[in-house]
Design a protein around this motif. Structure first.
Motif, PDB file in Angstrom:
ATOM      1  N   GLN A  89     -10.119  49.824 -19.429  1.00  0.00           N
ATOM      2  CA  GLN A  89     -12.055  50.344 -18.671  1.00  0.00           C
ATOM      3  C   GLN A  89     -12.466  48.765 -18.199  1.00  0.00           C
ATOM      4  OE1 GLN A  89     -13.957  51.787 -21.401  1.00  0.00           O
ATOM      5  NE2 GLN A  89     -13.332  53.366 -21.808  1.00  0.00           N
ATOM      6  N   PHE A  90     -13.258  49.466 -16.138  1.00  0.00           N
ATOM      7  CA  PHE A  90     -13.790  47.585 -15.967  1.00  0.00           C
ATOM      8  C   PHE A  90     -14.999  47.056 -16.930  1.00  0.00           C
ATOM      9  CE2 PHE A  90     -15.782  46.146 -12.042  1.00  0.00           C
ATOM     10  CZ  PHE A  90     -14.267  45.430 -11.486  1.00  0.00           C
ATOM     11  N   ASP A  91     -15.263  47.772 -18.145  1.00  0.00           N
ATOM     12  CA  ASP A  91     -15.906  47.435 -19.218  1.00  0.00           C
ATOM     13  C   ASP A  91     -15.077  46.140 -19.806  1.00  0.00           C
ATOM     14  OD1 ASP A  91     -18.910  47.834 -18.141  1.00  0.00           O
ATOM     15  OD2 ASP A  91     -18.225  49.451 -19.564  1.00  0.00           O
ATOM     16  N   SER A  92     -14.470  46.543 -20.279  1.00  0.00           N
ATOM     17  CA  SER A  92     -13.591  45.491 -20.751  1.00  0.00           C
ATOM     18  C   SER A  92     -13.365  44.165 -19.511  1.00  0.00           C
ATOM     19  CB  SER A  92     -12.408  46.267 -21.015  1.00  0.00           C
ATOM     20  OG  SER A  92     -12.508  46.706 -21.839  1.00  0.00           O
ATOM     21  N   PHE A  93     -12.402  44.579 -18.918  1.00  0.00           N
ATOM     22  CA  PHE A  93     -12.675  43.513 -17.395  1.00  0.00           C
ATOM     23  C   PHE A  93     -13.714  42.897 -17.477  1.00  0.00           C
ATOM     24  CE2 PHE A  93     -12.665  42.570 -12.546  1.00  0.00           C
ATOM     25  CZ  PHE A  93     -12.025  40.973 -12.324  1.00  0.00           C
ATOM     26  N   LYS A  94     -14.582  43.291 -17.301  1.00  0.00           N
ATOM     27  CA  LYS A  94     -16.094  42.648 -17.322  1.00  0.00           C
ATOM     28  C   LYS A  94     -16.316  41.011 -18.095  1.00  0.00           C
ATOM     29  CE  LYS A  94     -19.026  45.363 -16.069  1.00  0.00           C
ATOM     30  NZ  LYS A  94     -19.664  46.448 -15.825  1.00  0.00           N
ATOM     31  N   ALA A  95     -15.879  41.869 -19.766  1.00  0.00           N
ATOM     32  CA  ALA A  95     -16.137  41.746 -20.725  1.00  0.00           C
ATOM     33  C   ALA A  95     -15.287  39.955 -20.498  1.00  0.00           C
ATOM     34  CB  ALA A  95     -16.104  41.932 -21.536  1.00  0.00           C
ATOM     35  N   ALA A  96     -14.120  39.704 -19.877  1.00  0.00           N
ATOM     36  CA  ALA A  96     -13.250  38.846 -19.713  1.00  0.00           C
ATOM     37  C   ALA A  96     -13.456  38.034 -19.115  1.00  0.00           C
ATOM     38  CB  ALA A  96     -11.756  40.062 -20.241  1.00  0.00           C
ATOM     39  N   LEU A  97     -14.260  38.417 -18.214  1.00  0.00           N
ATOM     40  CA  LEU A  97     -14.821  36.937 -16.694  1.00  0.00           C
ATOM     41  C   LEU A  97     -15.376  35.924 -17.210  1.00  0.00           C
ATOM     42  CD1 LEU A  97     -16.101  39.639 -13.715  1.00  0.00           C
ATOM     43  CD2 LEU A  97     -13.733  38.284 -13.930  1.00  0.00           C
ATOM     44  N   PRO A  98     -16.101  35.936 -17.633  1.00  0.00           N
ATOM     45  CA  PRO A  98     -16.458  35.160 -18.103  1.00  0.00           C
ATOM     46  C   PRO A  98     -15.428  33.426 -18.467  1.00  0.00           C
ATOM     47  CG  PRO A  98     -18.123  36.324 -18.681  1.00  0.00           C
ATOM     48  CD  PRO A  98     -16.595  36.944 -18.103  1.00  0.00           C
ATOM     49  N   HIS A  99     -14.204  34.096 -18.863  1.00  0.00           N
ATOM     50  CA  HIS A  99     -12.979  33.186 -20.324  1.00  0.00           C
ATOM     51  C   HIS A  99     -11.746  32.733 -19.664  1.00  0.00           C
ATOM     52  CE1 HIS A  99     -16.082  34.114 -23.706  1.00  0.00           C
ATOM     53  NE2 HIS A  99     -16.437  35.431 -22.951  1.00  0.00           N
ATOM     54  N   ILE A 100     -11.318  34.714 -18.551  1.00  0.00           N
ATOM     55  CA  ILE A 100     -10.342  33.838 -17.799  1.00  0.00           C
ATOM     56  C   ILE A 100     -10.828  33.719 -16.491  1.00  0.00           C
ATOM     57  CG2 ILE A 100      -8.256  34.977 -17.838  1.00  0.00           C
ATOM     58  CD1 ILE A 100      -8.735  36.837 -20.111  1.00  0.00           C
ATOM     59  N   SER A 101      -9.705  32.818 -15.974  1.00  0.00           N
ATOM     60  CA  SER A 101      -9.370  32.522 -14.626  1.00  0.00           C
ATOM     61  C   SER A 101      -9.021  33.386 -14.137  1.00  0.00           C
ATOM     62  CB  SER A 101      -9.354  30.977 -14.257  1.00  0.00           C
ATOM     63  OG  SER A 101      -9.228  30.670 -12.441  1.00  0.00           O
TER      64      SER A 101
END
Length: 211
Positions: free
Chosen positions: A25-37
């Motif tokens: 899900q894209f929400d999971s990707f958005k949640a990871a954005l601040p932590h993964i480059s």
């Protein structure tokens, strides 16, 4: 392409140096954005109409908020790839059909990932051409009526035009969108009627609906 298929693809020697993160899900990707480059986002479609709309909406928002991240779509087939190329509201780095052979898919993906952050010239030029040939208000209205099951005579009545004029507008829309059947036209109508123009002043990712 399934998660297993992507894992197999990136396990090949040519792509094994990339670290793969899988999200359903894209929400999971958005949640990871601040932590993964993230270097690149590869959105794999499954030929579902709603997922196609969600994909374009998500990548459109990503282009505004994280323009440095490469954006690639794996389309189900050549027709879907062409349709996305014509209708994407934002520039994409690449669109690859999953209907090609595995070796071809791997080669195209490797070429795109090797381009760093430069948008592929062919895709970029095609996007600009597509944007300059957007549908007229009448053509959009015809597609909208078609998506709700109206026939050409019924559309002519609704728009107070003669049938020949409606057919001419329909033909023009097909030419602009690069489709040659009513099925392709309805797919385009589905995207256009559910994907409003993005407000360029916005800076927050929207929350699309996943089925």
């Amino acid at each position: 392409m399934s998660a297993v298929g992507l894992q197999h693809l990136f396990a090949m020697p040519e792509l094994s140096h990339y670290q793969l993160h899988l999200f359903t899900q894209f929400d999971s990707f958005k949640a990871a954005l601040p932590h993964i480059s993230f270097f690149s986002v590869i959105y794999s479609l499954s030929d579902a109409r709603e997922e196609r709309r969600n994909c374009l909406a998500c990548l459109r928002d990503l282009a505004f908020t994280h323009s440095d991240i490469q954006r690639i779509i794996l389309a189900s087939d050549e027709m879907e790839a062409r349709l996305i190329g014509h209708l994407s509201p934002s520039r994409l780095h690449g669109i690859i059909s999953k209907a090609v052979s595995l070796s071809h898919l791997q080669a195209e993906l490797l070429a795109l990932l090797s381009e760093t952050h430069r948008i592929n010239d062919n895709v970029l030029n095609h996007w600009y051409v597509s944007q300059s040939r957007m549908l007229s208000p009448t053509e959009r209205a015809i597609l909208r009526y078609m998506s709700f099951g109206y026939s050409i005579p019924e559309i002519a009545t609704q728009l107070e035009r003669n049938i020949k004029t409606i057919r001419a507008h329909k033909f023009n829309a097909m030419v602009k969108l690069g489709v040659n059947s009513d099925v392709g036209l309805l797919d385009a109508a589905d995207i256009l009627t559910h994907l409003p123009a993005r407000d360029t002043r916005g800076s927050v990712l929207s929350t699309p609906v996943f089925s």
